[in-house]
Design an enzyme around this catalytic site. Structure first.
Site, PDB file in Angstrom:
ATOM      1  N   HIS A 199      -7.861  -3.987  -3.227  1.00 48.08           N
ATOM      2  CA  HIS A 199      -6.707  -3.394  -2.548  1.00 48.08           C
ATOM      3  C   HIS A 199      -6.476  -4.105  -1.213  1.00 48.08           C
ATOM      4  O   HIS A 199      -7.409  -4.408  -0.478  1.00 48.08           O
ATOM      5  CB  HIS A 199      -6.953  -1.911  -2.300  1.00 48.08           C
ATOM      6  CG  HIS A 199      -5.769  -1.181  -1.764  1.00 48.08           C
ATOM      7  ND1 HIS A 199      -4.788  -0.668  -2.574  1.00 48.08           N
ATOM      8  CD2 HIS A 199      -5.401  -0.886  -0.487  1.00 48.08           C
ATOM      9  CE1 HIS A 199      -3.864  -0.080  -1.831  1.00 48.08           C
ATOM     10  NE2 HIS A 199      -4.218  -0.199  -0.557  1.00 48.08           N
ATOM     11  N   ASP A 202      -9.274  -2.545  -7.262  1.00 53.40           N
ATOM     12  CA  ASP A 202      -8.764  -1.532  -6.340  1.00 53.40           C
ATOM     13  C   ASP A 202      -9.533  -0.226  -6.540  1.00 53.40           C
ATOM     14  O   ASP A 202      -9.551   0.331  -7.642  1.00 53.40           O
ATOM     15  CB  ASP A 202      -7.266  -1.310  -6.597  1.00 53.40           C
ATOM     16  CG  ASP A 202      -6.574  -0.596  -5.448  1.00 53.40           C
ATOM     17  OD1 ASP A 202      -7.150   0.370  -4.907  1.00 53.40           O
ATOM     18  OD2 ASP A 202      -5.457  -1.004  -5.091  1.00 53.40           O
ATOM     19  N   CYS A 243       0.846  -1.197   0.000  1.00 52.68           N
ATOM     20  CA  CYS A 243       0.000   0.000   0.000  1.00 52.68           C
ATOM     21  C   CYS A 243       0.891   1.259   0.000  1.00 52.68           C
ATOM     22  O   CYS A 243       1.599   1.503  -0.962  1.00 52.68           O
ATOM     23  CB  CYS A 243      -0.953  -0.052   1.191  1.00 52.68           C
ATOM     24  SG  CYS A 243      -2.194   1.253   1.207  1.00 52.68           S
TER      25      CYS A 243
END
Length: 287
Positions: free
Chosen positions: A255, A222, A174
């Site tokens: 994500h 995502d 991330c």
């Protein structure tokens, strides 16, 4: 882990610590803002490993400032110089998930180092539940400052008798994924990087600066990183001739698909991505 400081619960201001105890900012548990009650996180034992909390010199003296860079280290408990990987956390700092990543790598023969990039704030980030408060801390860490901390970590590794100075890689998740892309541009000691769903919008135009090959692992669903950004980076890598770099997209994943403590965990994508990460490291001299 900090105990509750008030009968009605701990408040963010209670989690500020003195600069002298910065090395103790290793949260015992998973990031409270993201952990899922339904998750079954992978837990890697420390058998056969050496676990340390260290302070890495980074040019900060501690006189009126935060002092050197704290880091969590897991490494094989055996003689010799081992390949090394710098592990870069998400926005939640170094918590049990990041420490477990280090132990997984150490079990495979790597020296794994997870620096506390947000230690200057004096806030125990994994203990916060409010994402706005978390992002307020994260935003204080400038790209130059973070890149400098990565460089400090790689220089520290080069000076350790247990690390191979010619075999240093980096992986990040991330927020840490974008750090990986930048590190491969600015740190001459990084041999290869693997970026897990890191933001691309600020680095896509810098693809030509890459000095080390990067494998990007991204999610088709995502909500924060559009596939258009992924395709732009893929095209940019091709345009500048970075043949060692590649991008893999998992169409059904979201994500955070590697984060086994979160609801977003996707076991198939996480397992495949991990295998590709290790293959990428081996192919480029980190292994």
């Amino acid at each position: 882990m900090h105990d509750l400081t008030r009968p009605d619960g701990t408040l963010p201001q209670d989690l500020h610590v003195s600069r002298r105890t910065a090395a103790g900012l290793f949260f015992a548990g998973y990031a409270l803002a993201a952990v899922s009650a339904e998750a079954s996180p992978i837990t890697t034992p420390a058998d056969g490993l050496l676990i340390e909390e260290v302070l890495i010199p980074n040019g900060v003296t501690g006189q009126g400032g935060p002092g050197p860079l704290p880091a969590y280290v897991a490494r094989p408990n055996k003689a010799g110089r081992h390949p090394a990987v710098i592990v870069v956390n998400e926005i939640f700092g170094v918590h049990d998930y990041i420490k477990d990543i280090c132990r997984r790598l150490a079990g495979l023969g790597y020296v794994a180092v997870a620096p506390q990039f947000f230690y200057r704030s004096g806030v125990n980030l994994p203990a916060l539940t409010d994402r706005q408060q978390i992002m307020a801390v994260v935003s204080q860490a400038s790209p130059d400052q973070v890149d400098g901390d990565v460089r400090a970590a790689s220089v520290w590794l080069k000076g350790r008798p247990f690390a191979n100075p010619a075999r240093i890689g980096i992986t990040g998740f991330c927020w840490g994924g974008q750090v990986v892309w930048r590190a491969a541009m600015v740190d001459p000691d990084i041999r290869a990087g693997v970026a897990w769903y890191g933001q691309l919008k600020d680095v896509v135009d810098r693809a030509g600066e890459l000095k080390a090959p990067v494998l990007g692992l991204y999610a088709g669903k995502d909500q924060g990183i559009p596939l258009s950004d992924v395709e732009r980076m893929r095209a940019a890598l091709k345009a500048v001739g970075r043949k060692g770099s590649d991008i893999r997209v998992y169409p059904g994943a979201s994500h955070g698909f590697h984060a086994d403590y979160r609801a977003s965990y996707d076991q198939a994508a996480a397992t495949d991505g991990w295998s590709r990460m290790l293959a990428h490291f081996r192919a480029h001299g980190v292994g």
